[in-house]
Design an enzyme around this catalytic site. Structure first.
Site, PDB file in Angstrom:
ATOM      1  N   ASP A   8       0.874  -1.159   0.000  1.00 45.41           N
ATOM      2  CA  ASP A   8       0.000   0.000   0.000  1.00 45.41           C
ATOM      3  C   ASP A   8       0.924   1.225   0.000  1.00 45.41           C
ATOM      4  O   ASP A   8       2.141   1.099   0.175  1.00 45.41           O
ATOM      5  CB  ASP A   8      -0.887  -0.046   1.246  1.00 45.41           C
ATOM      6  CG  ASP A   8      -1.777   1.174   1.372  1.00 45.41           C
ATOM      7  OD1 ASP A   8      -2.326   1.617   0.345  1.00 45.41           O
ATOM      8  OD2 ASP A   8      -1.916   1.692   2.492  1.00 45.41           O
ATOM      9  N   ASP A  10      -0.278   5.066   1.129  1.00 49.74           N
ATOM     10  CA  ASP A  10      -0.583   5.963   2.250  1.00 49.74           C
ATOM     11  C   ASP A  10      -0.528   5.222   3.576  1.00 49.74           C
ATOM     12  O   ASP A  10      -1.104   4.129   3.714  1.00 49.74           O
ATOM     13  CB  ASP A  10      -1.982   6.577   2.086  1.00 49.74           C
ATOM     14  CG  ASP A  10      -2.058   7.543   0.915  1.00 49.74           C
ATOM     15  OD1 ASP A  10      -1.091   8.287   0.698  1.00 49.74           O
ATOM     16  OD2 ASP A  10      -3.099   7.556   0.219  1.00 49.74           O
ATOM     17  N   ASP A  19      -3.687  12.324   0.324  1.00 49.67           N
ATOM     18  CA  ASP A  19      -4.857  13.128  -0.038  1.00 49.67           C
ATOM     19  C   ASP A  19      -5.189  14.162   1.035  1.00 49.67           C
ATOM     20  O   ASP A  19      -5.485  15.317   0.720  1.00 49.67           O
ATOM     21  CB  ASP A  19      -6.071  12.223  -0.287  1.00 49.67           C
ATOM     22  CG  ASP A  19      -6.036  11.560  -1.659  1.00 49.67           C
ATOM     23  OD1 ASP A  19      -5.314  12.061  -2.541  1.00 49.67           O
ATOM     24  OD2 ASP A  19      -6.736  10.555  -1.851  1.00 49.67           O
ATOM     25  N   ASP A  99      -4.836   3.556  -3.322  1.00 46.12           N
ATOM     26  CA  ASP A  99      -6.010   4.384  -3.568  1.00 46.12           C
ATOM     27  C   ASP A  99      -5.633   5.862  -3.641  1.00 46.12           C
ATOM     28  O   ASP A  99      -6.497   6.726  -3.606  1.00 46.12           O
ATOM     29  CB  ASP A  99      -7.041   4.170  -2.453  1.00 46.12           C
ATOM     30  CG  ASP A  99      -8.455   4.399  -2.929  1.00 46.12           C
ATOM     31  OD1 ASP A  99      -8.623   4.754  -4.106  1.00 46.12           O
ATOM     32  OD2 ASP A  99      -9.401   4.234  -2.128  1.00 46.12           O
ATOM     33  N   ASP A 179      -2.046  -1.178   5.614  1.00 43.62           N
ATOM     34  CA  ASP A 179      -2.536  -0.651   6.889  1.00 43.62           C
ATOM     35  C   ASP A 179      -4.047  -0.468   6.939  1.00 43.62           C
ATOM     36  O   ASP A 179      -4.634  -0.461   8.016  1.00 43.62           O
ATOM     37  CB  ASP A 179      -1.896   0.724   7.164  1.00 43.62           C
ATOM     38  CG  ASP A 179      -2.507   1.803   6.286  1.00 43.62           C
ATOM     39  OD1 ASP A 179      -3.372   2.555   6.762  1.00 43.62           O
ATOM     40  OD2 ASP A 179      -2.149   1.880   5.101  1.00 43.62           O
TER      41      ASP A 179
END
Length: 241
Positions: A8, A10, A19, A99, A179
């Site tokens: 992942d 972030d 973001d 994402d 996470d």
């Protein structure tokens, strides 16, 4: 055969959410209440589209966004981990499924000179339009009910594995490092030899602990981490097996 590492971005590679981090570029470093309240569950990419429009309307330029994003701190031990992986590319393939968006991830990896560590980055495609606004599109459409509308990480991982198999590439195991809540779906599909590595104290860790209490078995082993140095130790153990 190599080990496949799935990251992942972030709160895993970087120690914050890219973001929400860029809100510091807004006037008074906060968004208007009506904009904050416009978020609908599962529609984060659409929400961020409104945030980027607001920032453009307030005169925030691309170089300001880039300065903010490239100031994001790496998670503890992550620079050491990525450096270790660079020196051991003969043993590991590394991909990111995130994402976030392609521009933010490119900026961070470029600034830290870690692009070469990763074989593929799967994320929401982003670009600046003629007005200077950052636009982000959904990565894909999918039918998974557990994941946000724009991205099912399990679907992406499965498609990547299938394409690698078509090229004759097989992995001894998958190690998934994440996470968040959107990491739960891919982790639950891991197999017996695979390793789920949730960050200690974060949503993925709490969810897997709850699943264990509810006797919802997972095939893979689970190794909790709080620093990239701990991940290095486990990877060294795996390649000695």
């Amino acid at each position: 055969m190599k080990v496949l590492l799935v990251f992942d971005f972030d709160n895993t590679i970087i120690d914050d959410n890219s973001d929400t981090w860029i809100v510091q570029c807004a006037p008074d470093k906060k968004l208007p209440i009506e904009l904050q309240d416009s978020y609908q569950k599962g529609l984060w990419t659409e929400f961020m589209g409104r945030v980027f429009k607001y920032l453009r309307d307030e005169g925030v330029k691309a170089d300001e966004l880039k300065r903010a994003v490239t100031s994001l701190p790496f998670t503890s031990g992550m620079i050491e981990l990525l450096s270790f992986l660079r020196m051991n590319k003969d043993r590991f393939d590394c991909i990111i499924i995130s994402d976030s968006n392609s521009i933010f991830i490119d900026w961070v990896l470029e600034a830290a000179a870690f692009h070469d560590v990763f074989d593929h980055v799967f994320t929401n495609p982003a670009s600046f339009d003629s007005s200077g606004r950052l636009t982000v599109k959904n990565y894909h459409a999918h039918s998974c009910t557990r994941c946000p509308k724009n991205l099912c990480k399990n679907t992406v991982l499965g498609e990547f594995i299938d394409k690698q198999l078509q090229k004759g590439v097989r992995y001894t195991r998958i190690v998934y490092i994440g996470d968040g809540g959107n990491d739960v779906c891919p982790v639950t599909f891991l197999k017996k030899n695979d390793v789920a590595m949730p960050r200690e104290g974060y949503t993925l860790h709490r969810t897997l602990a709850k699943m264990s209490q509810n006797l919802e078995p997972m095939e893979s082993s689970i190794v909790v981490w709080s620093s990239g140095v701990e991940i290095i130790s486990h990877l060294q153990f795996l390649i000695k097996m």
